[in-house]
Design an enzyme around this catalytic site. Structure first.
Site, PDB file in Angstrom:
ATOM      1  N   ASN A 624      46.181  43.614  38.703  1.00  0.00           N
ATOM      2  CA  ASN A 624      45.223  43.788  39.811  1.00  0.00           C
ATOM      3  C   ASN A 624      44.759  42.431  40.346  1.00  0.00           C
ATOM      4  O   ASN A 624      44.443  41.516  39.565  1.00  0.00           O
ATOM      5  CB  ASN A 624      43.993  44.550  39.314  1.00  0.00           C
ATOM      6  CG  ASN A 624      44.307  46.000  39.020  1.00  0.00           C
ATOM      7  OD1 ASN A 624      44.417  46.812  39.918  1.00  0.00           O
ATOM      8  ND2 ASN A 624      44.496  46.324  37.735  1.00  0.00           N
ATOM      9  N   GLU A 656      48.679  44.443  42.522  1.00  0.00           N
ATOM     10  CA  GLU A 656      47.969  45.555  43.155  1.00  0.00           C
ATOM     11  C   GLU A 656      46.761  45.025  43.925  1.00  0.00           C
ATOM     12  O   GLU A 656      45.937  44.298  43.358  1.00  0.00           O
ATOM     13  CB  GLU A 656      47.499  46.558  42.085  1.00  0.00           C
ATOM     14  CG  GLU A 656      48.647  47.209  41.346  1.00  0.00           C
ATOM     15  CD  GLU A 656      48.158  48.307  40.388  1.00  0.00           C
ATOM     16  OE1 GLU A 656      46.949  48.598  40.365  1.00  0.00           O
ATOM     17  OE2 GLU A 656      49.005  48.862  39.663  1.00  0.00           O
ATOM     18  N   GLU A 743      47.753  58.107  40.156  1.00  0.00           N
ATOM     19  CA  GLU A 743      46.961  57.563  39.036  1.00  0.00           C
ATOM     20  C   GLU A 743      46.139  58.691  38.413  1.00  0.00           C
ATOM     21  O   GLU A 743      45.807  59.667  39.086  1.00  0.00           O
ATOM     22  CB  GLU A 743      45.984  56.503  39.542  1.00  0.00           C
ATOM     23  CG  GLU A 743      46.598  55.170  39.900  1.00  0.00           C
ATOM     24  CD  GLU A 743      45.511  54.156  40.263  1.00  0.00           C
ATOM     25  OE1 GLU A 743      45.398  53.151  39.540  1.00  0.00           O
ATOM     26  OE2 GLU A 743      44.790  54.370  41.244  1.00  0.00           O
TER      27      GLU A 743
HETATM   28  N1  LIG Z   1      39.619  59.060  33.774  1.00  0.00           N
HETATM   29  C1  LIG Z   1      40.837  58.535  33.750  1.00  0.00           C
HETATM   30  N2  LIG Z   1      40.963  57.237  33.963  1.00  0.00           N
HETATM   31  C2  LIG Z   1      42.202  56.732  33.937  1.00  0.00           C
HETATM   32  C3  LIG Z   1      43.311  57.500  33.682  1.00  0.00           C
HETATM   33  N3  LIG Z   1      44.395  56.695  33.718  1.00  0.00           N
HETATM   34  C4  LIG Z   1      43.968  55.479  33.984  1.00  0.00           C
HETATM   35  N4  LIG Z   1      42.590  55.450  34.121  1.00  0.00           N
HETATM   36  C5  LIG Z   1      41.720  54.334  34.458  1.00  0.00           C
HETATM   37  O1  LIG Z   1      41.875  54.111  35.833  1.00  0.00           O
HETATM   38  C6  LIG Z   1      41.759  52.717  36.136  1.00  0.00           C
HETATM   39  C7  LIG Z   1      42.920  52.247  36.864  1.00  0.00           C
HETATM   40  O2  LIG Z   1      42.780  51.010  37.321  1.00  0.00           O
HETATM   41  P1  LIG Z   1      42.435  50.628  38.778  1.00  0.00           P
HETATM   42  O3  LIG Z   1      42.544  51.811  39.677  1.00  0.00           O
HETATM   43  O4  LIG Z   1      43.259  49.467  39.155  1.00  0.00           O
HETATM   44  O5  LIG Z   1      40.927  50.227  38.723  1.00  0.00           O
HETATM   45  C8  LIG Z   1      40.563  49.161  37.968  1.00  0.00           C
HETATM   46  C9  LIG Z   1      40.607  47.913  38.691  1.00  0.00           C
HETATM   47  O6  LIG Z   1      40.189  48.064  40.031  1.00  0.00           O
HETATM   48  C10 LIG Z   1      39.607  47.093  37.957  1.00  0.00           C
HETATM   49  N5  LIG Z   1      40.323  46.261  37.023  1.00  0.00           N
HETATM   50  C11 LIG Z   1      40.746  46.572  35.794  1.00  0.00           C
HETATM   51  N6  LIG Z   1      41.398  45.510  35.274  1.00  0.00           N
HETATM   52  C12 LIG Z   1      41.397  44.537  36.206  1.00  0.00           C
HETATM   53  C13 LIG Z   1      41.973  43.228  36.268  1.00  0.00           C
HETATM   54  O7  LIG Z   1      42.654  42.768  35.344  1.00  0.00           O
HETATM   55  N7  LIG Z   1      41.779  42.509  37.402  1.00  0.00           N
HETATM   56  C14 LIG Z   1      41.069  43.038  38.448  1.00  0.00           C
HETATM   57  N8  LIG Z   1      40.910  42.292  39.501  1.00  0.00           N
HETATM   58  N9  LIG Z   1      40.542  44.264  38.424  1.00  0.00           N
HETATM   59  C15 LIG Z   1      40.730  45.018  37.304  1.00  0.00           C
HETATM   60  O8  LIG Z   1      38.785  47.925  37.252  1.00  0.00           O
HETATM   61  C16 LIG Z   1      39.100  49.266  37.566  1.00  0.00           C
HETATM   62  C17 LIG Z   1      38.867  50.140  36.421  1.00  0.00           C
HETATM   63  O9  LIG Z   1      39.639  49.806  35.378  1.00  0.00           O
HETATM   64  P2  LIG Z   1      39.636  50.611  34.087  1.00  0.00           P
HETATM   65  O10 LIG Z   1      38.243  50.845  33.658  1.00  0.00           O
HETATM   66  O11 LIG Z   1      40.568  49.948  33.181  1.00  0.00           O
HETATM   67  O12 LIG Z   1      40.196  51.917  34.521  1.00  0.00           O
HETATM   68  C18 LIG Z   1      41.572  52.039  34.775  1.00  0.00           C
HETATM   69  C19 LIG Z   1      42.137  53.056  33.825  1.00  0.00           C
HETATM   70  O13 LIG Z   1      41.606  52.936  32.515  1.00  0.00           O
HETATM   71  C20 LIG Z   1      43.160  58.883  33.471  1.00  0.00           C
HETATM   72  O14 LIG Z   1      44.106  59.677  33.216  1.00  0.00           O
HETATM   73  N10 LIG Z   1      41.889  59.366  33.497  1.00  0.00           N
END
Ligand SMILES: Nc1nc2c(ncn2[C@@H]2O[C@@H]3COP(=O)(O)O[C@H]4[C@@H](O)[C@H](n5cnc6c(=O)[nH]c(N)nc65)O[C@@H]4COP(=O)(O)O[C@H]3[C@H]2O)c(=O)[nH]1
Length: 792
Positions: A624, A656, A743
């Protein structure tokens, strides 16, 4: 008459008569010279000189008479009474003094005739007292007619002498005529009276004393010395006065050139001299005024003996009623040989004006002319203190313009400045007289509202401001589009401490901005707690990277058709020592706001690439990117370096981005994306459907993938709308030949539905939760057939 003169001549010694006349001429000249000088000396010394003149005149009259008497020869021995002789001298001096005093009374029209009369009377009285001091063997008899005529004529001559001296202008004519007329007057009275006198031989007893001729010479000499000293003194003094006058004239012309006002004071504080500058400062002449009338605000001690060497600042009340700021310095000096004080008055108006300008600049915003933060804080402090005294309330409104940055970006700074000036005027129209509007910087304004019932008054004002800005700039009126977000804090409810109040208004503003464009929010204590939390995260985050608290988890992505694992999405986690695992939603926005996202994003990219490069199978790795990372520039370079350093093939990297990245600096972002794409890196549009979902975004940039947000996927079974959106996005992908990733797939039903719609890829807990890579060792190290079994 001829017989009379002949008789006189025969009874007088010509030499002594000549000496008497010369003494009278000399004494008369001295009398007028001293009288002349006395009119120019200062008042306190005038009496002394008049006294000296009276002595010189009196002694002259007496000596003339006495020498003339010594010149008198009638063949009889003569004796003199010392007492009466002394009385005659005193009468001569006193009478002359009286005459001089009368003569000085210039204002009275008959002063001069009266003085002449007094002088004539003095000469006559002195003469007859002098005569009575003389004893001869024969008694003296007078022809009263001749006596009367000689007195009248003599008095007329002395009066003319005084008048000539008073009225003639040319010095030679004045002195010559006055001296000659005076001598003639004295001589007329004396010799006239002598001519009127008759003596009968041996009619009385023999005299007891006789005066030798030698005495006449001695008296003459003594008198001449006395008169000479008086004359010399007068001459020296006159010379000094002329020199003083010249000196003072020269000093005055020098002083008039000075840019400072100069005042000379006598011991009583009265102005005895001043230059023209001080008259100009004051707008009226100062000579004769007391210094306290000129500088009433300067402490009187400044002008006493206890002089202060440092200048003091004060104000000079001017004739037109204005006040001139001045600096005053007092020095001791001598003025015309007398102790005096010189007061130097320096005009400070230019300095004061410059200070005022500097002060204004330091406290005002140069663009709008409004108070700046410094003056604003002062006003806030005094308003809070004032309302505290009256048990009232002060509202603080923080205003931030929505969309101002775009104005600057799109139209440039000149337009931005115009908009700020226009906005300031718009806001000003909403204010009451007691309110203070300030520009705190950029597009941030603030208002102190100290009147009115709070919080209603602040709410009304906030609404008015939002409406006015909406009316002026809303919906692109005047070619720019602006709104206002307002945060409000009330003293003393939210705090009585100005600095805290400011922070609270700022927090409320932040909340207003979060809530969307064109709104206001009052501060609530819960907001502060959230902000404190935010601050604490921000502070801890700075050490988290170095402390190894940040790590990545990986979530598999699967080909919907084959069930094969195509790659992983790297997701960041923070293992906080006290709070435990913190999800990215809780700290990524903070990192974005503080700028920490730049080093954090770089670390994530490097770590994910390093990890993926170590895998046996060449699976994709999705990372991301925050919109903020695009604004820092050098993104392409950083990605390139990372790929080179880690040895990851660009084709395996997928970046992304969300639509918000395209909102700011759209052209620059698209240029960067194109550069990345040209390197072989794939670009995916994340969270499609949640943001603006503008199709033009898909048109502007050839994305390699679209990721449908999990909020739609998770409800496709029960929510028809969500299902329709997912179907529409998948079909859009087909028509654009773009792979679609769904997703948040958690159930087999969801997967089945997505397979029916021919969704390309699947990501979600059904396939695998985001976990440390060690959990997927079997997928990255084993062959593809084993990997495909995950969701099959
Ligand atoms: N309820 C549910 N959730 C699911 C499922 N499959 C995946 N997810 C969650 O959906 C989020 C997907 O990441 P995102 O849309 O890029 O959305 C990400 C992204 O926008 C941001 N993020 C996470 N890691 C990074 C990173 O390394 N860099 C940046 N810039 N943003 C990040 O934080 C957001 C949230 O990340 P996460 O908490 O890891 O949450 C992730 C993931 O844990 C599912 O079946 N059910």
């Amino acid at each position: 008459m001829t017989a009379l003169v002949r008789n006189l001549a025969s009874h007088h010694d010509a030499t002594l008569v000549t000496i008497a006349i010369l003494v009278c001429l000399f004494g008369g000249y001295t009398l007028f010279a001293i009288a002349d000088h006395s009119s120019r000396v200062p008042a306190n010394r005038r009496v002394l000189w008049l006294g000296m003149g009276a002595v010189a005149g009196g002694v002259t009259i007496w000596a003339t008479h006495f020498i003339a008497m010594l010149a008198y020869r009638n063949g009889m021995p003569v004796a003199y009474s010392a007492k009466l002789t002394a009385v005659s001298v005193v009468v001569a001096i006193a009478g002359t003094m009286l005459s001089v005093l009368i003569g000085r009374t210039m204002v009275i029209a008959w002063a001069k005739p009266a003085a002449g009369l007094a002088l004539g009377a003095t000469i006559s009285t002195m003469h007859f007292i002098g005569m009575s001091a003389m004893s001869t063997a024969s008694p003296m008899q007078y022809d009263h007619r001749i006596v009367a005529w000689s007195i009248v004529l003599g008095t007329l001559l002395t009066t003319l002498a005084i008048a000539a001296f008073g009225f003639l202008r040319r010095p030679v004519a004045r002195y010559l005529s006055a001296t000659l007329l005076f001598t003639a007057g004295v001589g007329t009275i004396h010799f006239g009276s002598m001519a009127a006198m008759q003596m009968h031989d041996h009619a009385g007893p023999a005299v007891s004393q006789s005066v030798p001729s030698l005495l006449a010479i001695a008296i003459t000499f003594g008198v001449i010395v006395v008169i000479g000293i008086a004359l010399g003194g007068a001459r020296i003094a006159a010379h000094d006065m002329r020199r003083d006058a010249d000196e003072s004239e020269r000093m005055r012309s020098l002083a008039n050139l000075s840019l400072e006002g100069l005042i000379v004071l006598d011991e009583a504080g009265i102005v005895i001299d001043a230059n023209k500058r001080i008259d100009r400062f004051l707008g009226r002449p100062v000579i004769g005024l007391h210094i306290q009338e000129i500088l009433p605000n300067v402490h009187p001690a400044m002008f006493t003996d206890d002089l202060r060497s440092e200048p003091v600042e004060s104000e000079l009340p001017r004739a037109d009623g204005s006040r001139l700021p001045v600096e005053v310095l007092v020095h001791r000096t001598t003025h015309l040989r007398r102790a005096a004080l010189v007061v130097v008055v320096r005009d400070l108006s230019e300095r004061v004006e410059a200070q005022r300008r500097v002060l204004h600049v330091a406290r005002h915003d140069p663009l709008t002319g409004l108070p700046n933060r410094l003056l604003f804080m002062e006003r806030l402090e005094s308003a809070v203190a004032r309302t505290a005294r009256t048990h009232g309330k002060t509202a603080l409104l923080y205003i931030d313009l929505d969309g101002f940055k775009s104005v600057n970006d799109v139209f440039g700074h000149t337009k931005g400045d115009q908009v700020l000036i226009g906005t300031a005027s718009l806001i000003e129209t909403t204010l009451r007289s007691g309110d203070t509007l300030a520009r705190l910087g950029g597009d941030e304004f603030a208002i102190v509202q100290s009147d009115g019932d709070q919080p209603e008054a602040a709410e009304r004002l906030a609404r008015r401001i939002i409406t006015e800005i909406e009316r002026g700039y809303g919906n692109g009126r005047g070619d720019v589009s602006l709104g206002a977000s307002i945060g409000i804090a009330i003293a003393p409810d939210d705090s009585s401490e100005p600095a805290v109040l400011v922070r609270h208004a700022d927090i409320a503003l932040y909340k207003a901005k979060e809530a969307g464009r064109g709104t206001y929010r009052f501060f609530e204590s819960a907001m502060d707690e959230a902000l404190q939390e935010r601050h604490s995260i921000e502070a801890d985050m700075r050490n988290a990277l170095a402390a190894g608290e940040i790590f990545l988890v990986y979530q598999p992505q699967m080909n919907a058709d084959t069930g094969e694992i195509t790659g992983f999405e790297a997701l960041v986690r923070w293992n906080h020592p006290e709070r435990g695992i913190i999800p990215p939603d809780a700290f990524i926005p903070v990192a974005e706001q503080s700028g920490f996202i730049v080093p954090l994003g770089a670390w994530i990219l490097r770590e994910a690439c390093r990890e993926a490069a170590s895998w046996a199978r060449p699976l994709n790795i999705a990372v991301n990117l925050s919109p903020v990372q695009f604004q820092q520039g050098a993104l392409r370079k950083r990605v390139e370096t990372t790929l080179i350093d880690t040895g990851l093939a660009p084709e395996r990297l997928e970046l992304e981005i969300t639509e918000t990245a395209l909102l700011r600096d759209r052209d620059a972002t698209i240029a960067t994306l194109n550069e990345l794409k040209s390197m072989g890196i794939r670009i995916a549009m994340d969270d499609f459907g949640t943001g603006y979902s503008s199709l033009s975004n898909l048109q502007s940039f050839p994305f390699d993938k679209i990721k449908v947000d999990r909020s739609f996927v998770s409800t496709i079974e029960e929510d028809e709308k969500a299902a329709s959106i997912v179907k529409a996005v998948i079909s859009l992908g087909h028509s654009l030949s773009l792979p679609i990733v769904a997703e948040g797939v958690e159930s087999a039903e969801q997967l089945a539905m997505l397979r029916v719609e021919r969704c390309t890829e699947i990501q979600g807990y059904l396939i695998g939760r985001p976990l440390p890579i060690s959990a997927f060792r079997h997928l990255i190290d084993s062959d593809a057939s084993e990997a495909g079994s995950v969701a099959a």
